[in-house]
Design a protein around this motif. Structure first.
Motif, PDB file in Angstrom:
ATOM      1  N   SER A   1      37.835  29.219  60.646  1.00 43.94           N
ATOM      2  CA  SER A   1      37.673  29.497  59.211  1.00 43.94           C
ATOM      3  C   SER A   1      38.210  28.331  58.386  1.00 43.94           C
ATOM      4  CB  SER A   1      38.380  30.801  58.835  1.00 43.94           C
ATOM      5  OG  SER A   1      39.659  30.882  59.422  1.00 43.94           O
ATOM      6  N   ASP A   2      39.343  27.757  58.795  1.00 42.48           N
ATOM      7  CA  ASP A   2      39.899  26.589  58.108  1.00 42.48           C
ATOM      8  C   ASP A   2      38.996  25.372  58.272  1.00 42.48           C
ATOM      9  OD1 ASP A   2      42.458  27.966  57.545  1.00 42.48           O
ATOM     10  OD2 ASP A   2      42.830  27.722  59.690  1.00 42.48           O
TER      11      ASP A   2
ATOM     12  N   SER B   1      33.474  23.583  66.706  1.00 44.74           N
ATOM     13  CA  SER B   1      32.935  23.755  65.357  1.00 44.74           C
ATOM     14  C   SER B   1      31.941  22.640  65.019  1.00 44.74           C
ATOM     15  CB  SER B   1      34.064  23.785  64.323  1.00 44.74           C
ATOM     16  OG  SER B   1      34.881  24.919  64.498  1.00 44.74           O
TER      17      SER B   1
ATOM     18  N   VAL C   1      38.593  33.984  63.553  1.00 52.66           N
ATOM     19  CA  VAL C   1      38.582  33.493  62.172  1.00 52.66           C
ATOM     20  C   VAL C   1      39.564  34.222  61.262  1.00 52.66           C
ATOM     21  CG1 VAL C   1      36.279  32.460  62.169  1.00 52.66           C
ATOM     22  CG2 VAL C   1      36.507  34.925  61.803  1.00 52.66           C
ATOM     23  N   ASP C   2      40.441  35.036  61.856  1.00 51.72           N
ATOM     24  CA  ASP C   2      41.491  35.712  61.080  1.00 51.72           C
ATOM     25  C   ASP C   2      42.594  34.702  60.775  1.00 51.72           C
ATOM     26  OD1 ASP C   2      43.519  37.279  60.034  1.00 51.72           O
ATOM     27  OD2 ASP C   2      43.600  38.679  61.723  1.00 51.72           O
ATOM     28  N   SER C   3      42.834  34.441  59.501  1.00 52.41           N
ATOM     29  CA  SER C   3      43.881  33.480  59.140  1.00 52.41           C
ATOM     30  C   SER C   3      45.171  34.167  58.707  1.00 52.41           C
ATOM     31  CB  SER C   3      43.372  32.536  58.043  1.00 52.41           C
ATOM     32  OG  SER C   3      42.788  33.237  56.973  1.00 52.41           O
TER      33      SER C   3
ATOM     34  N   TYR D   1      28.859  31.853  53.554  1.00 49.39           N
ATOM     35  CA  TYR D   1      29.458  33.009  54.221  1.00 49.39           C
ATOM     36  C   TYR D   1      29.329  32.824  55.725  1.00 49.39           C
ATOM     37  CZ  TYR D   1      29.309  34.971  49.577  1.00 49.39           C
ATOM     38  OH  TYR D   1      29.499  35.161  48.228  1.00 49.39           O
TER      39      TYR D   1
ATOM     40  N   VAL E   1      34.704  34.353  54.800  1.00 50.18           N
ATOM     41  CA  VAL E   1      34.558  34.617  56.221  1.00 50.18           C
ATOM     42  C   VAL E   1      34.839  36.083  56.546  1.00 50.18           C
ATOM     43  CG1 VAL E   1      35.476  34.052  58.504  1.00 50.18           C
ATOM     44  CG2 VAL E   1      35.116  32.239  56.832  1.00 50.18           C
TER      45      VAL E   1
ATOM     46  N   LEU F   1      41.836  28.055  54.786  1.00 49.03           N
ATOM     47  CA  LEU F   1      41.216  29.240  54.195  1.00 49.03           C
ATOM     48  C   LEU F   1      42.194  30.401  54.330  1.00 49.03           C
ATOM     49  CD1 LEU F   1      38.360  29.817  52.937  1.00 49.03           C
ATOM     50  CD2 LEU F   1      37.897  31.090  55.039  1.00 49.03           C
TER      51      LEU F   1
ATOM     52  N   CYS G   1      31.776  35.891  62.228  1.00 50.74           N
ATOM     53  CA  CYS G   1      32.113  35.539  63.613  1.00 50.74           C
ATOM     54  C   CYS G   1      32.793  36.744  64.256  1.00 50.74           C
ATOM     55  CB  CYS G   1      33.034  34.317  63.639  1.00 50.74           C
ATOM     56  SG  CYS G   1      33.523  33.802  65.296  1.00 50.74           S
TER      57      CYS G   1
ATOM     58  N   SER H   1      39.412  34.491  53.894  1.00 55.04           N
ATOM     59  CA  SER H   1      38.955  35.162  55.104  1.00 55.04           C
ATOM     60  C   SER H   1      39.307  36.646  55.023  1.00 55.04           C
ATOM     61  CB  SER H   1      39.615  34.556  56.347  1.00 55.04           C
ATOM     62  OG  SER H   1      39.301  35.327  57.499  1.00 55.04           O
TER      63      SER H   1
ATOM     64  N   ARG I   1      47.475  33.158  62.559  1.00 54.84           N
ATOM     65  CA  ARG I   1      46.268  32.605  63.179  1.00 54.84           C
ATOM     66  C   ARG I   1      46.435  32.666  64.692  1.00 54.84           C
ATOM     67  NH1 ARG I   1      46.938  30.048  58.346  1.00 54.84           N
ATOM     68  NH2 ARG I   1      45.046  29.416  57.184  1.00 54.84           N
TER      69      ARG I   1
END
Length: 365
Positions: free
Chosen positions: A91-92, A353, A51-53, A175, A45, A104, A178, A122, A83
């Protein structure tokens, strides 16, 4: 469009009923059946805070959320992870949908083991955008930085598992990109410097051009299954209502119109890339219309609160303003579409999602 959306809503409702029957809804994600018995070795990702984990935990920036109440509903530990939500982020959820893994991890996590790298990470960084200035303003990792980390990632895989297996993983993985909301809501809407250089047409041209350049560079490194989320109905998030919605805190029509214009250009660019690179799958993922339906029909999805976040007053708190000292933070986040004034709750991410992705998964193969 409406009838098509209603069809997808009905499919989601059936999906939720089925998942609930086996006790998996929200706590765990139901993996979607992939066509032709395909398998996905990894999900990778790129993007922004959606989507930042946890990558921003490890860089020098104020754009962080590695403190309570973030992560309040994250698994059994109930602890902040970086998150930007009360729990999981897309992302997860997407990694679980493709049957890869339930979480993720962030690429910059120093504790990552090679087996975690092999099944995907990610690279996203909260605050990033297509416009290079967006990342620069808040000192986060740009798309260019994220692409360089992906190159480093490929090198690590080559060293650990060999070139042949690495090439297979890179080509068969999914891939997800976002990004773009911060360009519109922050860099353009709130920066006179950018508005002085660009009108809406030329700024969305810049965004679309940067998107195309990134996707072509990504393709050049071997990926062939690439999904790109468009910009959601960004003018309706609580902070944009507070800043640009007047005394009644209506949705910001300005931000929404810029999003609609950019989305049309992004869709055109992706069609062009699909024609140019026929051996790949470029999948346009529309989040704008499904999110708008959730906002306009909250009870259909089990929500009560639509225009403010759970954290604090819900009108402006985000990041460092949403902290352990924020007063009046809600007790039941599942009633809320938004967790803070900019980011949805985990429940919203699950619903969205599924609405966006489930009917598009076949297009990756």
């Amino acid at each position: 469009m409406k009838s098509l959306l209603q069809k997808h809503v009905s499919q989601l409702q059936l999906y939720i009923i089925w998942c609930s029957a086996i006790g998996m809804i929200f706590e765990h994600v139901c993996a979607v059946n992939l066509p032709n018995n395909e398998s996905v070795p990894a999900v990778i990702v790129f993007g922004d805070s959606i989507v930042d984990s946890g990558n921003n935990n490890y860089i020098d920036t104020l754009i962080k959320c590695n403190f309570p109440p973030y992560g309040r509903d994250f698994g059994e530990g109930n602890h902040p992870t970086g998150r930007f939500s009360n729990g999981l982020v897309p992302s997860d959820i997407i990694a679980a949908k493709f049957g890869v893994k339930e979480l993720l991890p962030a690429y910059l996590d120093p504790n990552l083991q090679i087996q975690e790298l092999v099944s995907g990470v990610s690279f996203a960084s909260g605050g990033a955008g297509y416009d290079p200035l967006t990342s620069e303003i808040v000192s986060v990792m740009s798309l260019s930085d994220q692409l360089n980390m992906f190159k480093e990632y490929i090198g690590k895989l080559n060293d650990a598992i060999g070139g042949n297996r690495t090439a297979t993983i890179i080509s068969k993985s999914v891939y997800i990109v976002c990004i773009g909301s911060d360009d519109i809501a922050n860099t353009y809407a709130q920066t006179p410097f950018r508005q002085g250089l660009y009108d809406i047409q030329s700024y969305t041209d810049l965004m679309a051009s940067e998107a195309s350049n990134f996707l072509q560079e990504l393709y050049g490194l071997g990926p062939r299954r690439i999904g790109v989320f468009n910009v959601p109905v960004i003018g309706c998030v609580p902070s944009q209502r507070t800043i640009g919605g007047g005394i009644l805190r209506a949705c910001s029509d300005f931000s929404n119109q810029v999003a609609i214009l950019f989305n049309s250009k992004l869709s055109f660019q992706m069609d062009a890339l699909q024609t140019k690179f026929s051996d790949a799958r470029f999948v346009y993922l529309d989040s704008y219309n499904p999110f708008l339906d959730i906002l306009q029909n909250p009870s259909k999805y089990g929500f009560e609160e639509t225009d403010r976040g759970c954290c604090g007053t819900g009108n402006i708190e985000v990041g460092i303003l949403c902290n352990p000292y924020s007063i009046n933070t809600c007790s039941n986040s599942s009633n809320y579409i938004f967790w803070d004034s900019y980011h949805p709750t985990e429940k919203t991410y699950h619903v969205l999602s599924s609405l966006v992705l489930d009917h598009k998964i076949k297009d990756f193969f």
